[in-house]
Scaffold this motif. Structure first.
Motif, PDB file in Angstrom:
ATOM      1  N   ILE A 188      10.302 -19.374 -20.656  1.00  0.00           N
ATOM      2  CA  ILE A 188       9.514 -18.242 -19.904  1.00  0.00           C
ATOM      3  C   ILE A 188       9.865 -17.072 -20.904  1.00  0.00           C
ATOM      4  N   ASN A 189      11.142 -16.894 -21.405  1.00  0.00           N
ATOM      5  CA  ASN A 189      11.459 -15.622 -21.990  1.00  0.00           C
ATOM      6  C   ASN A 189      10.700 -15.687 -23.674  1.00  0.00           C
ATOM      7  N   LYS A 190      10.464 -16.779 -24.121  1.00  0.00           N
ATOM      8  CA  LYS A 190      10.237 -16.802 -25.404  1.00  0.00           C
ATOM      9  C   LYS A 190       8.433 -16.557 -25.290  1.00  0.00           C
ATOM     10  N   GLY A 191       8.018 -17.194 -24.185  1.00  0.00           N
ATOM     11  CA  GLY A 191       6.568 -16.859 -24.110  1.00  0.00           C
ATOM     12  C   GLY A 191       6.329 -15.439 -23.830  1.00  0.00           C
ATOM     13  N   LEU A 192       6.907 -14.900 -23.033  1.00  0.00           N
ATOM     14  CA  LEU A 192       6.858 -13.376 -22.643  1.00  0.00           C
ATOM     15  C   LEU A 192       6.927 -12.664 -23.953  1.00  0.00           C
ATOM     16  N   GLU A 193       8.157 -12.711 -24.818  1.00  0.00           N
ATOM     17  CA  GLU A 193       8.177 -12.215 -26.074  1.00  0.00           C
ATOM     18  C   GLU A 193       7.093 -12.212 -26.969  1.00  0.00           C
ATOM     19  N   TYR A 194       6.652 -13.110 -27.184  1.00  0.00           N
ATOM     20  CA  TYR A 194       5.400 -13.541 -28.053  1.00  0.00           C
ATOM     21  C   TYR A 194       4.197 -12.728 -27.293  1.00  0.00           C
ATOM     22  N   ILE A 195       3.871 -12.855 -26.147  1.00  0.00           N
ATOM     23  CA  ILE A 195       2.976 -12.293 -25.340  1.00  0.00           C
ATOM     24  C   ILE A 195       2.998 -10.855 -25.880  1.00  0.00           C
ATOM     25  N   SER A 196       4.179 -10.134 -25.697  1.00  0.00           N
ATOM     26  CA  SER A 196       4.455  -8.733 -25.548  1.00  0.00           C
ATOM     27  C   SER A 196       4.374  -8.333 -27.138  1.00  0.00           C
ATOM     28  N   GLN A 197       4.127  -9.198 -28.240  1.00  0.00           N
ATOM     29  CA  GLN A 197       4.112  -8.997 -29.678  1.00  0.00           C
ATOM     30  C   GLN A 197       2.967  -9.004 -30.156  1.00  0.00           C
ATOM     31  N   SER A 198       1.880  -9.688 -29.389  1.00  0.00           N
ATOM     32  CA  SER A 198       0.803 -10.237 -29.986  1.00  0.00           C
ATOM     33  C   SER A 198      -0.543  -9.420 -29.673  1.00  0.00           C
TER      34      SER A 198
END
Length: 146
Positions: free
Chosen positions: A12-22
């Motif tokens: 979940i954390n990995k996905g949210l981090e990627y979403i916030s940076q893309s």
């Protein structure tokens, strides 16, 4: 199941981090007309979360073995039109459903994890397998996105 919970929380954390940076642009691009965009893959993960949360909770009170009902993943992605949904909306939904699934997994006991399920045509497994498989499936698709 602690390992499964930690893995899900990390995903979940990995996905949210990627979403916030893309950028939104990369989320709507399709590798080919027949393939899902990143947004549609995330939508598929929402549909998977919805269906599995229902399974994880229904099995608690259902007759055993609990029979898994299949769902039409391509149809759900189209009907929900994830391709044209706001990324923030579907990201929030994905996060929320998976946080709820984490809570449900944490509530399980050895007894409930051993509840029998019928996957298909008489193939029997248990709730532990179903929960672990859900997280592995999420990881597979998240890796496709990232």
């Amino acid at each position: 199941m602690n390992k499964t919970v930690y893995k899900l929380e990390g995903l979940i954390n990995k996905g949210l981090e990627y979403i916030s940076q893309s950028s939104e642009t990369e989320w709507v691009q399709k590798p080919s007309p027949n393939k899902w965009s990143k947004k549609e893959i995330l939508g598929h993960l929402i549909d998977s979360g919805i269906n599995n949360l229902q399974r994880f909770t229904e099995i608690q009170t259902a007759n055993k073995p609990y029979k898994i009902r299949q769902y039409k993943q391509d149809d759900l992605v189209k009907v929900n039109d994830y391709q044209h949904a706001a990324l923030k909306e579907i990201a929030n939904f994905w996060e929320a459903i998976n946080n709820r699934i984490c809570c449900v997994i944490k509530l399980q006991t050895e007894e409930t994890l051993n509840y029998k399920i019928e996957i298909s045509d008489g193939e029997i497994s248990d709730l532990r397998f179903l929960m672990t498989d859900y997280v592995d499936h999420l990881e597979h698709h998240l890796n496709q996105i990232i």
